[in-house]
Design a protein around this motif. Sequence first.
Motif, PDB file in Angstrom:
ATOM      1  N   HIS A 210      41.086  34.430  42.387  1.00  0.00           N
ATOM      2  CA  HIS A 210      40.482  35.511  42.188  1.00  0.00           C
ATOM      3  C   HIS A 210      40.246  36.335  40.390  1.00  0.00           C
ATOM      4  O   HIS A 210      39.370  37.559  40.647  1.00  0.00           O
ATOM      5  CB  HIS A 210      41.295  36.964  42.596  1.00  0.00           C
ATOM      6  CG  HIS A 210      42.124  36.536  43.376  1.00  0.00           C
ATOM      7  ND1 HIS A 210      42.789  35.548  44.104  1.00  0.00           N
ATOM      8  CD2 HIS A 210      41.497  36.964  44.829  1.00  0.00           C
ATOM      9  CE1 HIS A 210      42.604  35.765  45.637  1.00  0.00           C
ATOM     10  NE2 HIS A 210      42.221  36.674  46.069  1.00  0.00           N
ATOM     11  N   GLU A 211      39.834  35.148  39.654  1.00  0.00           N
ATOM     12  CA  GLU A 211      38.820  35.531  38.674  1.00  0.00           C
ATOM     13  C   GLU A 211      37.716  35.914  38.213  1.00  0.00           C
ATOM     14  O   GLU A 211      36.952  35.306  38.037  1.00  0.00           O
ATOM     15  CB  GLU A 211      40.125  35.482  37.068  1.00  0.00           C
ATOM     16  CG  GLU A 211      41.126  34.312  37.072  1.00  0.00           C
ATOM     17  CD  GLU A 211      41.692  36.405  36.337  1.00  0.00           C
ATOM     18  OE1 GLU A 211      41.073  36.853  36.294  1.00  0.00           O
ATOM     19  OE2 GLU A 211      42.554  36.891  36.648  1.00  0.00           O
ATOM     20  N   MET A 212      37.587  36.437  38.415  1.00  0.00           N
ATOM     21  CA  MET A 212      35.695  37.362  38.818  1.00  0.00           C
ATOM     22  C   MET A 212      34.740  36.970  37.885  1.00  0.00           C
ATOM     23  O   MET A 212      33.683  36.175  37.423  1.00  0.00           O
ATOM     24  CB  MET A 212      35.403  38.308  39.563  1.00  0.00           C
ATOM     25  CG  MET A 212      36.374  39.111  40.607  1.00  0.00           C
ATOM     26  SD  MET A 212      36.257  37.948  42.420  1.00  0.00           S
ATOM     27  CE  MET A 212      34.377  38.612  42.843  1.00  0.00           C
ATOM     28  N   GLU A 213      34.912  37.047  36.635  1.00  0.00           N
ATOM     29  CA  GLU A 213      34.621  37.261  35.252  1.00  0.00           C
ATOM     30  C   GLU A 213      34.352  35.742  35.161  1.00  0.00           C
ATOM     31  O   GLU A 213      33.311  34.618  34.417  1.00  0.00           O
ATOM     32  CB  GLU A 213      34.944  37.933  34.557  1.00  0.00           C
ATOM     33  CG  GLU A 213      33.401  37.843  33.051  1.00  0.00           C
ATOM     34  CD  GLU A 213      31.880  38.398  33.473  1.00  0.00           C
ATOM     35  OE1 GLU A 213      31.617  37.750  32.971  1.00  0.00           O
ATOM     36  OE2 GLU A 213      31.871  39.231  34.398  1.00  0.00           O
ATOM     37  N   ARG A 216      32.209  33.327  36.762  1.00  0.00           N
ATOM     38  CA  ARG A 216      30.949  33.527  36.853  1.00  0.00           C
ATOM     39  C   ARG A 216      30.499  32.528  35.693  1.00  0.00           C
ATOM     40  O   ARG A 216      29.668  31.739  35.553  1.00  0.00           O
ATOM     41  CB  ARG A 216      30.894  35.122  36.669  1.00  0.00           C
ATOM     42  CG  ARG A 216      28.364  35.288  35.923  1.00  0.00           C
ATOM     43  CD  ARG A 216      29.117  36.683  35.706  1.00  0.00           C
ATOM     44  NE  ARG A 216      29.508  37.907  36.568  1.00  0.00           N
ATOM     45  CZ  ARG A 216      28.886  38.503  36.817  1.00  0.00           C
ATOM     46  NH1 ARG A 216      27.487  38.664  37.323  1.00  0.00           N
ATOM     47  NH2 ARG A 216      29.138  39.662  37.940  1.00  0.00           N
ATOM     48  N   PHE A 240      26.421  36.689  42.287  1.00  0.00           N
ATOM     49  CA  PHE A 240      26.994  38.125  42.551  1.00  0.00           C
ATOM     50  C   PHE A 240      25.794  39.290  42.183  1.00  0.00           C
ATOM     51  O   PHE A 240      25.708  40.633  42.951  1.00  0.00           O
ATOM     52  CB  PHE A 240      27.841  38.244  41.264  1.00  0.00           C
ATOM     53  CG  PHE A 240      28.962  37.098  40.889  1.00  0.00           C
ATOM     54  CD1 PHE A 240      29.570  38.065  41.041  1.00  0.00           C
ATOM     55  CD2 PHE A 240      28.841  35.891  40.354  1.00  0.00           C
ATOM     56  CE1 PHE A 240      31.230  37.654  40.866  1.00  0.00           C
ATOM     57  CE2 PHE A 240      30.541  35.502  40.044  1.00  0.00           C
ATOM     58  CZ  PHE A 240      31.417  36.385  40.456  1.00  0.00           C
ATOM     59  N   PHE A 252      34.409  42.164  46.559  1.00  0.00           N
ATOM     60  CA  PHE A 252      34.364  41.674  44.765  1.00  0.00           C
ATOM     61  C   PHE A 252      34.535  43.047  44.279  1.00  0.00           C
ATOM     62  O   PHE A 252      35.193  43.476  43.310  1.00  0.00           O
ATOM     63  CB  PHE A 252      32.585  42.040  44.474  1.00  0.00           C
ATOM     64  CG  PHE A 252      31.906  41.847  43.474  1.00  0.00           C
ATOM     65  CD1 PHE A 252      32.501  41.416  42.093  1.00  0.00           C
ATOM     66  CD2 PHE A 252      31.832  43.153  42.629  1.00  0.00           C
ATOM     67  CE1 PHE A 252      32.246  40.698  41.120  1.00  0.00           C
ATOM     68  CE2 PHE A 252      31.448  43.212  40.968  1.00  0.00           C
ATOM     69  CZ  PHE A 252      31.676  42.787  40.648  1.00  0.00           C
ATOM     70  N   ALA A 253      34.242  43.991  45.415  1.00  0.00           N
ATOM     71  CA  ALA A 253      34.782  45.657  44.827  1.00  0.00           C
ATOM     72  C   ALA A 253      36.616  45.325  44.069  1.00  0.00           C
ATOM     73  O   ALA A 253      37.451  46.062  43.697  1.00  0.00           O
ATOM     74  CB  ALA A 253      34.276  46.943  45.819  1.00  0.00           C
ATOM     75  N   ARG A 256      37.972  43.516  41.750  1.00  0.00           N
ATOM     76  CA  ARG A 256      37.693  44.715  40.271  1.00  0.00           C
ATOM     77  C   ARG A 256      38.499  45.683  39.720  1.00  0.00           C
ATOM     78  O   ARG A 256      39.156  46.041  39.235  1.00  0.00           O
ATOM     79  CB  ARG A 256      36.189  44.978  40.453  1.00  0.00           C
ATOM     80  CG  ARG A 256      35.559  45.808  39.159  1.00  0.00           C
ATOM     81  CD  ARG A 256      34.170  45.945  38.964  1.00  0.00           C
ATOM     82  NE  ARG A 256      33.992  46.918  40.498  1.00  0.00           N
ATOM     83  CZ  ARG A 256      32.485  47.013  40.778  1.00  0.00           C
ATOM     84  NH1 ARG A 256      31.376  46.075  39.492  1.00  0.00           N
ATOM     85  NH2 ARG A 256      32.146  47.573  41.972  1.00  0.00           N
ATOM     86  N   ASN A 257      38.732  46.475  41.287  1.00  0.00           N
ATOM     87  CA  ASN A 257      39.783  47.877  41.405  1.00  0.00           C
ATOM     88  C   ASN A 257      41.144  47.505  41.140  1.00  0.00           C
ATOM     89  O   ASN A 257      41.748  47.550  40.022  1.00  0.00           O
ATOM     90  CB  ASN A 257      39.857  48.264  42.323  1.00  0.00           C
ATOM     91  CG  ASN A 257      38.625  48.925  42.508  1.00  0.00           C
ATOM     92  OD1 ASN A 257      37.943  49.182  41.531  1.00  0.00           O
ATOM     93  ND2 ASN A 257      38.077  49.215  43.768  1.00  0.00           N
ATOM     94  N   GLN A 259      42.209  44.526  39.309  1.00  0.00           N
ATOM     95  CA  GLN A 259      42.109  43.868  37.810  1.00  0.00           C
ATOM     96  C   GLN A 259      41.781  45.358  37.023  1.00  0.00           C
ATOM     97  O   GLN A 259      42.690  44.877  36.146  1.00  0.00           O
ATOM     98  CB  GLN A 259      40.848  42.398  37.472  1.00  0.00           C
ATOM     99  CG  GLN A 259      40.904  41.532  38.529  1.00  0.00           C
ATOM    100  CD  GLN A 259      39.746  40.993  37.414  1.00  0.00           C
ATOM    101  OE1 GLN A 259      38.450  40.990  37.929  1.00  0.00           O
ATOM    102  NE2 GLN A 259      40.190  39.395  38.172  1.00  0.00           N
ATOM    103  N   GLN A 260      41.465  45.706  37.105  1.00  0.00           N
ATOM    104  CA  GLN A 260      41.352  47.095  36.350  1.00  0.00           C
ATOM    105  C   GLN A 260      42.674  48.683  36.133  1.00  0.00           C
ATOM    106  O   GLN A 260      43.149  48.315  35.433  1.00  0.00           O
ATOM    107  CB  GLN A 260      40.117  48.408  37.009  1.00  0.00           C
ATOM    108  CG  GLN A 260      38.154  47.806  36.653  1.00  0.00           C
ATOM    109  CD  GLN A 260      37.719  49.112  37.069  1.00  0.00           C
ATOM    110  OE1 GLN A 260      37.861  49.506  38.686  1.00  0.00           O
ATOM    111  NE2 GLN A 260      36.778  48.706  36.553  1.00  0.00           N
TER     112      GLN A 260
END
Length: 264
Positions: A210-213, A216, A240, A252-253, A256-257, A259-260
Amino acid sequence: MNSESHVLTIDNLHKSFGDLEVLNGTSMYANRGDVISILGSSGSGKSTLLRCINLLEIPQQGDVYINDELIKMKGTGHKRKAADKRQVERIRSRLSMVFQSFNLWTHMTVQENIMEGPVQVLKVQKAEAKESAMAYLDKVGLADKYDCYPSQLSGGQMQRVAIARALAMEPDILLFDEPTSALDPELVNEVLQVIELLAAEGRTMLIVTHEMEFARQVSSEIIFLNQGVIEISGPPEEVFRNKSSEKFSNFFAQVRNTQQNKEC
């Protein structure tokens, strides 16, 4: 699907648990040196896909090839099983899986954990296995922990030992099943950095994450699984940028939310 020249080929896999179909005709391949990150919501079939590759789960339909060799099956449906136990043992020795929960042997030291597979499965001499274990511990930054027991390590250190143990089998393919999901946030990067190093070395890897960056940056290909079907696949930047899948955009959203919120 033609499996020629691929280190891994998955052709039309179906896997269900009771009435729940988890994989629904999944097909993909990996060439040597590919780093493929597998993304998807909980229950999308990501971990099941990895477990079908090394036959921790048996698909009810479909084929898996490792280095162009078909894993032989017999029976049909839920009665399907591997046809050749020796073939399975041999192929599993060419695949190494790193699990979420480390799966280290608690009664063995770090060095002994890493030596066990090469000695027992590959029949490597203990002196050679010991030397190899120390080299891989050095690679993951834990050479000074060789005589520690798992209980004396942090979660990040245990996962790095698990990676060293996987590497000691000199596998053709490394399978990572959400390797950072059980770690505290401050320990995640130390594991991701090791995986990035392995990618730079040209190792073939499938990574559920789930570590998107991270996905990438490290991947040659991204796969997005939705309800057991590969909905999107391609190079990271292409995936992406893809706006055609509402499911992927929502996923994706959401990630990201999450992780933030962890960072706050």
